[in-house]
Structure formats: C-alpha cells, structure tokens
Write a protein that holds these residues in place. Sequence first.
Motif, PDB file in Angstrom:
ATOM      1  N   TYR A   1       0.812  -1.215   0.000  1.00  0.00           N
ATOM      2  CA  TYR A   1       0.000   0.000   0.000  1.00  0.00           C
ATOM      3  C   TYR A   1       0.848   1.270   0.000  1.00  0.00           C
ATOM      4  O   TYR A   1       0.452   2.300  -0.520  1.00  0.00           O
ATOM      5  N   GLY A   2       2.023   1.199   0.602  1.00  0.00           N
ATOM      6  CA  GLY A   2       2.879   2.368   0.716  1.00  0.00           C
ATOM      7  C   GLY A   2       3.879   2.166   1.841  1.00  0.00           C
ATOM      8  O   GLY A   2       3.907   1.118   2.501  1.00  0.00           O
ATOM      9  N   SER A   3       4.706   3.170   2.087  1.00  0.00           N
ATOM     10  CA  SER A   3       5.764   3.039   3.088  1.00  0.00           C
ATOM     11  C   SER A   3       5.198   3.005   4.508  1.00  0.00           C
ATOM     12  O   SER A   3       4.167   3.608   4.804  1.00  0.00           O
ATOM     13  N   THR A   4       5.914   2.314   5.373  1.00  0.00           N
ATOM     14  CA  THR A   4       5.587   2.243   6.795  1.00  0.00           C
ATOM     15  C   THR A   4       6.713   2.899   7.575  1.00  0.00           C
ATOM     16  O   THR A   4       7.887   2.646   7.320  1.00  0.00           O
ATOM     17  N   THR A   5       6.355   3.770   8.513  1.00  0.00           N
ATOM     18  CA  THR A   5       7.346   4.429   9.367  1.00  0.00           C
ATOM     19  C   THR A   5       7.117   4.002  10.808  1.00  0.00           C
ATOM     20  O   THR A   5       6.005   4.123  11.333  1.00  0.00           O
ATOM     21  N   ILE A   6       8.155   3.490  11.435  1.00  0.00           N
ATOM     22  CA  ILE A   6       8.108   3.090  12.835  1.00  0.00           C
ATOM     23  C   ILE A   6       9.209   3.862  13.565  1.00  0.00           C
ATOM     24  O   ILE A   6      10.347   3.915  13.093  1.00  0.00           O
ATOM     25  N   TYR A   7       8.883   4.458  14.706  1.00  0.00           N
ATOM     26  CA  TYR A   7       9.870   5.316  15.367  1.00  0.00           C
ATOM     27  C   TYR A   7       9.740   5.242  16.888  1.00  0.00           C
ATOM     28  O   TYR A   7       8.718   4.830  17.444  1.00  0.00           O
TER      29      TYR A   7
ATOM     30  N   LYS B   1       1.384   4.655   5.101  1.00  0.00           N
ATOM     31  CA  LYS B   1       0.893   5.374   3.931  1.00  0.00           C
ATOM     32  C   LYS B   1      -0.001   4.470   3.083  1.00  0.00           C
ATOM     33  O   LYS B   1       0.270   3.277   2.936  1.00  0.00           O
ATOM     34  N   ILE B   2      -1.051   5.066   2.521  1.00  0.00           N
ATOM     35  CA  ILE B   2      -1.894   4.413   1.518  1.00  0.00           C
ATOM     36  C   ILE B   2      -1.796   5.274   0.264  1.00  0.00           C
ATOM     37  O   ILE B   2      -2.526   6.247   0.095  1.00  0.00           O
ATOM     38  N   ASP B   3      -0.842   4.952  -0.593  1.00  0.00           N
ATOM     39  CA  ASP B   3      -0.525   5.816  -1.729  1.00  0.00           C
ATOM     40  C   ASP B   3      -1.705   6.022  -2.664  1.00  0.00           C
ATOM     41  O   ASP B   3      -1.904   7.124  -3.197  1.00  0.00           O
ATOM     42  N   SER B   4      -2.512   4.998  -2.879  1.00  0.00           N
ATOM     43  CA  SER B   4      -3.613   5.097  -3.833  1.00  0.00           C
ATOM     44  C   SER B   4      -4.717   6.036  -3.367  1.00  0.00           C
ATOM     45  O   SER B   4      -5.571   6.439  -4.165  1.00  0.00           O
ATOM     46  N   ALA B   5      -4.707   6.405  -2.085  1.00  0.00           N
ATOM     47  CA  ALA B   5      -5.717   7.316  -1.547  1.00  0.00           C
ATOM     48  C   ALA B   5      -5.104   8.588  -0.977  1.00  0.00           C
ATOM     49  O   ALA B   5      -5.815   9.383  -0.360  1.00  0.00           O
ATOM     50  N   ALA B   6      -3.792   8.807  -1.179  1.00  0.00           N
ATOM     51  CA  ALA B   6      -3.090   9.970  -0.616  1.00  0.00           C
ATOM     52  C   ALA B   6      -3.391  10.102   0.878  1.00  0.00           C
ATOM     53  O   ALA B   6      -3.685  11.179   1.383  1.00  0.00           O
ATOM     54  N   MET B   7      -3.300   8.984   1.582  1.00  0.00           N
ATOM     55  CA  MET B   7      -3.732   8.926   2.969  1.00  0.00           C
ATOM     56  C   MET B   7      -2.664   8.279   3.842  1.00  0.00           C
ATOM     57  O   MET B   7      -1.847   7.489   3.378  1.00  0.00           O
ATOM     58  N   GLU B   8      -2.687   8.654   5.121  1.00  0.00           N
ATOM     59  CA  GLU B   8      -1.825   8.034   6.121  1.00  0.00           C
ATOM     60  C   GLU B   8      -2.675   7.628   7.321  1.00  0.00           C
ATOM     61  O   GLU B   8      -3.555   8.385   7.751  1.00  0.00           O
ATOM     62  N   LEU B   9      -2.398   6.473   7.852  1.00  0.00           N
ATOM     63  CA  LEU B   9      -3.001   6.003   9.090  1.00  0.00           C
ATOM     64  C   LEU B   9      -1.904   5.974  10.149  1.00  0.00           C
ATOM     65  O   LEU B   9      -0.789   5.536   9.866  1.00  0.00           O
ATOM     66  N   TYR B  10      -2.196   6.445  11.360  1.00  0.00           N
ATOM     67  CA  TYR B  10      -1.135   6.529  12.361  1.00  0.00           C
ATOM     68  C   TYR B  10      -1.655   6.231  13.767  1.00  0.00           C
ATOM     69  O   TYR B  10      -2.845   6.386  14.075  1.00  0.00           O
ATOM     70  N   ALA B  11      -0.725   5.799  14.599  1.00  0.00           N
ATOM     71  CA  ALA B  11      -0.965   5.605  16.032  1.00  0.00           C
ATOM     72  C   ALA B  11       0.287   6.074  16.759  1.00  0.00           C
ATOM     73  O   ALA B  11       1.404   5.672  16.412  1.00  0.00           O
TER      74      ALA B  11
END
Length: 398
Positions: A319-325, A356-366
């Motif tokens: 779906y797109g890149s994942t960021t973990i920090y 990231k959900i590239d196809s929807a220009a969206m990000e989901l985060y926690a």
Amino acid sequence: MIGGSMKMTSRFALAAAAGLLLGAAMTPAKAADLGGGCCADLEERVAELEATTARKGNRVVSLQVYGQVNKALLIFDDGVDSDAFVVDNDASGSRIGFTGSAKFKPGWSAGYLMELDIQDSASDKVTQDNDEGIENEIAIRYNYVYIESETLGRISLGQASTAADGVNEVVLGNSLRNSDLHHGSSLEIQGLGLQLKEIAANLDGGRDDLIRYDSPSIYGFIVSASWGDDDYADIALRFKKEWNSIRVAAAVAYQWDSSNDSSPLDDFETLSGSVSVMHVPTGIYGAFAAGSREVENELREDATFWYAQLGIEKKFLPYGSTTIYAEYGEYDDVAANLGLAESSEATRWGLGIVQKIDSAAMELYAQAAFWDAEADFGEGVVTGEDLTTVMIGSRIKF
C-alpha cells in the motif's frame, strides 16, 4: 438508391442538430444564450460563454487548490482522570489553501499563498474539562504575496512563517512527529497546576505578519531572514543534500523578540536547530534537535531542550511506506523562563507507527507519548502525576 438514402439520412441528422442548437438558443436561460446566428463571430460567442461560467480571476496567474483533513482520537490519562476526544491533529491540521504564480519576465515570477486552518477541536487546545478547543476554529495560516528571482531569491510580504519556523522540527522520516508537543499541550499536569505547554516547549519560530527573504539554494544551503510583529527578527540557515545512499537535512536559527509591550523584561533571544540523517536503501533515520532561550529578566532561568528520534521508513506492505519510530526529549526550565516557577523539568518518551496508503493519498497513524514533570515553586521540588497521551487517526490530502 443506397447513395440517395445515405444523403437523406445525413440531411436529417444535420437538420436535427440544427434544431437542437436553435432550441438551446431559445431556452429561458438567457445568461447562457450564445446569441447570434450560425455565422456570428466565434470569439464573441466564446467570450459570452466564458462570462457565464465559474473560473479563476484571470488567465495570467495560475490557481491551485489543495488541502487535507487530519482527524484523530486523542486519549489521555493524567494519573487522576482519563478521557478521550475527537480532534484535529495540530501536528498537521485540517486545512485548505490556494496558491499560484505568474512569470512576468525571464527568471522572475510573482505569486501568492492563502491557507486556512479549519479545526473544530484542535488537539493542542482540548483540556481535561474540555472548556477550550470545543469552538470551531478557522484561522489564517498563510496570506502573503511574493516576488522571486531565480538568481537573487524570494521576498515575501504578509502573514507567513518566520525564518525560524520549523528549524527545530527537521525529521526525514514520515513519523508525523518532532520536537514540538503537537497534542495534549493544554492538558494540565496534575499536582503542578501547570499545562503541559507551560512546562515544555521546543522554542521554534511561528507565523506572523512580516517581510521575509529567502536566498536561492547554493550547494544545498538556503539563507532566510524575516522581520515583523513590531520588533521581532530572525535569521536561519537550512541545508539539504544527498550523497550516494545518505540523505542529510539540517536547520539552525537565531531569534530576537522585543515585541512584548507589557514589559521589556519579557524580551528574549533564542538559538536552536535540528538535523536529520537517513540511510536511503534501508530507510533507517535519526533526528536530533536542541535549543536555548534567554529572557532579559535576570530573575528567570534560561529555557533549554533537546530531543532525539530514531526510526525506519520502508515499504513493508504494497500500500505504501511504513514508518516506525521511538523518541525521547527533555525540556528544562520552561516554566521558570515564563516566570511560573523557580525551576522546572519535563521528560517525554514515545513511539508510533505511520502507514501510507498511496492510492488514496492517505496516512493512518498511532502515536503514544509518556510525560513526567516536576517544578520548584519556591518551597521545594513538587513532582506531578505522569501524563500519557495516545493519538490514533488518519490524514488524507487532496
């Protein structure tokens, strides 16, 4: 006969088309009436049609409309009470903007930016009693014009970012987090009687009515300076470059603020900055920020802070890149710098994930942040209750 039949059919088609056009011209919607016969001047008819349609003001200046919606669930536990709010994430809030430019000679252009914050419950304003942050808020983020030369740089005038705005928030990973507080900053630290923003701050620049200059990029360096808000001034240096597999970004700024009319003892100077490095092939990155603010009042302590973040940004899912920090920061004597205590200290650590959900220009985060703080009000050090905040949300751009 076949040829004659085809000719008759063509004539009927032409007649029908002419009838439709004539009927359209005789409809009551006179505002859209092109007028004239079939031989009327084409330019005149096009101009009349344009007059009946919605469009941007002129043909020489471009117009781009953009924006985003960033909604989240903010959950907190202050050691005494816990609750949850539906909020706009102030780290990158819901907004809409209009921008455009026009070239008036080779190498020169003029442009504008208008951007509005649209938040019905900002994450940095809600309190335990929710007596703030519940009002709908439409605030001006940017409203300025500029003239830019490819060789000389850009001059901006209006409501804009100071040169120091963002210098303490350089993070190459898409964590949606940096040294700023972003959410829960109006929550009270139980036992201290201070809001989180009164005991922790990243000393960054802001936005105001000002004039600003930005140089062209020279070997990755950009110099900026701004003046406004009566007697505020700053200067900043930014850098961004990539060598082979290493990407580097950094910024540093010095601020002078003498705009407080109530007391010259509230005037301050700030030196701060941040740097971030990413190893592009692996997506591993780190970020560090630090700063110090000195107030003219000798009875107040200098406020200092430092902050670090370590993470990875990689496309683990299609779906797109994942960021973990993970993050850690310390904020010393912010309350003392504001005249609210003789000394103070706040510590934070946290962790989070952004998908990231590239196809929807969206990000989901926690995201989760854990705070502990203490202050000395003249009768010994008082330790406040620990504060925990959790943000779960989504940002979608358009």
